[in-house]
Design a protein around this motif. Structure first.
Motif, short mmCIF file in Angstrom:
data_model
loop_
_atom_site.label_atom_id
_atom_site.label_comp_id
_atom_site.label_asym_id
_atom_site.label_seq_id
_atom_site.Cartn_x
_atom_site.Cartn_y
_atom_site.Cartn_z
N ARG A 37 0.84 -1.22 0.24
CA ARG A 37 -0.02 0.01 0.00
C ARG A 37 1.00 1.17 0.03
NH1 ARG A 37 -5.25 1.68 0.97
NH2 ARG A 37 -5.64 3.67 1.87
N PHE A 38 1.95 1.12 0.68
CA PHE A 38 2.81 2.58 0.65
C PHE A 38 3.29 2.63 -0.46
CE2 PHE A 38 7.31 4.14 0.45
CZ PHE A 38 6.90 5.31 1.41
N GLY A 39 3.65 1.65 -1.28
CA GLY A 39 4.28 1.79 -2.70
C GLY A 39 3.08 2.37 -3.41
N LEU A 40 1.80 1.54 -3.38
CA LEU A 40 0.77 2.19 -4.50
C LEU A 40 0.24 3.70 -4.05
CD1 LEU A 40 -1.31 -0.81 -4.29
CD2 LEU A 40 -0.03 -0.28 -6.17
N ILE A 41 0.13 3.91 -2.93
CA ILE A 41 -0.51 5.37 -2.59
C ILE A 41 0.86 6.31 -3.07
CG2 ILE A 41 -1.41 6.87 -0.79
CD1 ILE A 41 -3.16 4.45 -1.88
#
Length: 237
Positions: free
Chosen positions: A145-149
């Motif tokens: 999620r960190f990467g995507l957001i």
């Protein structure tokens, strides 16, 4: 406590936690618990208070603060993350602290507020990109999620769009907040890169749920025309 002057140790860190508890807003605590929807202990502090504290610590012995043992409170973790975004330090040092802090993330609220304050990434996109890509390719839901957001927040640009589509499709994790991250990312790309995202929606390996949620979010946007809202319905899986 004057957060800009303290040299942090175990004793004054415990006093610091007691100070946070004194600032508790009980009604906000109840509200925030419902919003976060995670098994974390919330004190009940509003965002402006948390940000103000983090800014002050970032001007002082921030490394000493971050070296203290991670505690159990949502706000405590949130402050730690915000400090990393506020500090004035070399990008390589900040990168190291980002990598360490991501291991502390255990809910979407901490993840997204942390990302929102990492303004240095906007200035140093190329430097941080390998880290962001690595996170999105992880098998840990919060790293993904960190990467995507982060891609959504700082990399919605022409030069990154094709790679972003590939990264998004490669994510096979079925956790709710991962798939919501995929959907949010794709819906954001649609607003800025309509034609490219339409082509992506026609042909990709996204999970059915993630694709349909992305379409839902596109249709909910005030920045998408009524014609396009009808058009994307045809790409539901």
């Amino acid at each position: 406590m004057d957060y800009t002057l303290i040299k942090w140790n175990k004793k004054n860190y415990e006093i610091f936690i007691d100070e946070l508890k004194k600032l508790q807003d009980e009604k906000y605590k109840e509200f925030h618990n419902k919003v976060i929807g995670a098994e974390v202990e919330v004190i009940g502090l509003r965002s402006p208070i948390i940000k103000d504290i983090a800014k002050k610590i970032a001007k002082g012995d921030w490394k000493g603060f971050l070296s203290q043992k991670k505690g159990k409170y949502y706000e405590e973790t949130g402050i730690r993350g915000l400090i990393i975004g506020f500090v004035k330090a070399d990008k390589k040092i900040i990168k190291e602290y980002i990598e360490k802090f991501v291991d502390e993330i255990n809910n979407w609220g901490i993840c997204d507020s942390f990302i929102g304050n990492l303004k240095i990434i906007k200035k140093e996109k190329e430097f941080f990109y390998p880290l962001v890509k690595k996170m999105a390719e992880s098998d840990n839901q919060w790293k993904i999620r960190f990467g995507l957001i982060t891609l959504m927040s700082y990399y919605t640009e022409k030069e990154y769009i094709n790679e972003t589509f590939k990264i998004c499709s490669a994510v096979k994790n079925k956790e709710y907040y991962v798939q919501m991250g995929q959907a949010w990312l794709i819906s954001t790309l649609f607003i800025k890169f309509r034609n490219e995202t339409l082509e992506y929606l026609k042909n990709n390996t996204l999970d059915n749920w993630a694709q349909n949620k992305a379409i839902q979010k596109i249709r909910e946007s005030f920045r998408v025309s009524e014609e396009d809202k009808e058009l994307v319905k045809s790409f539901k899986k």
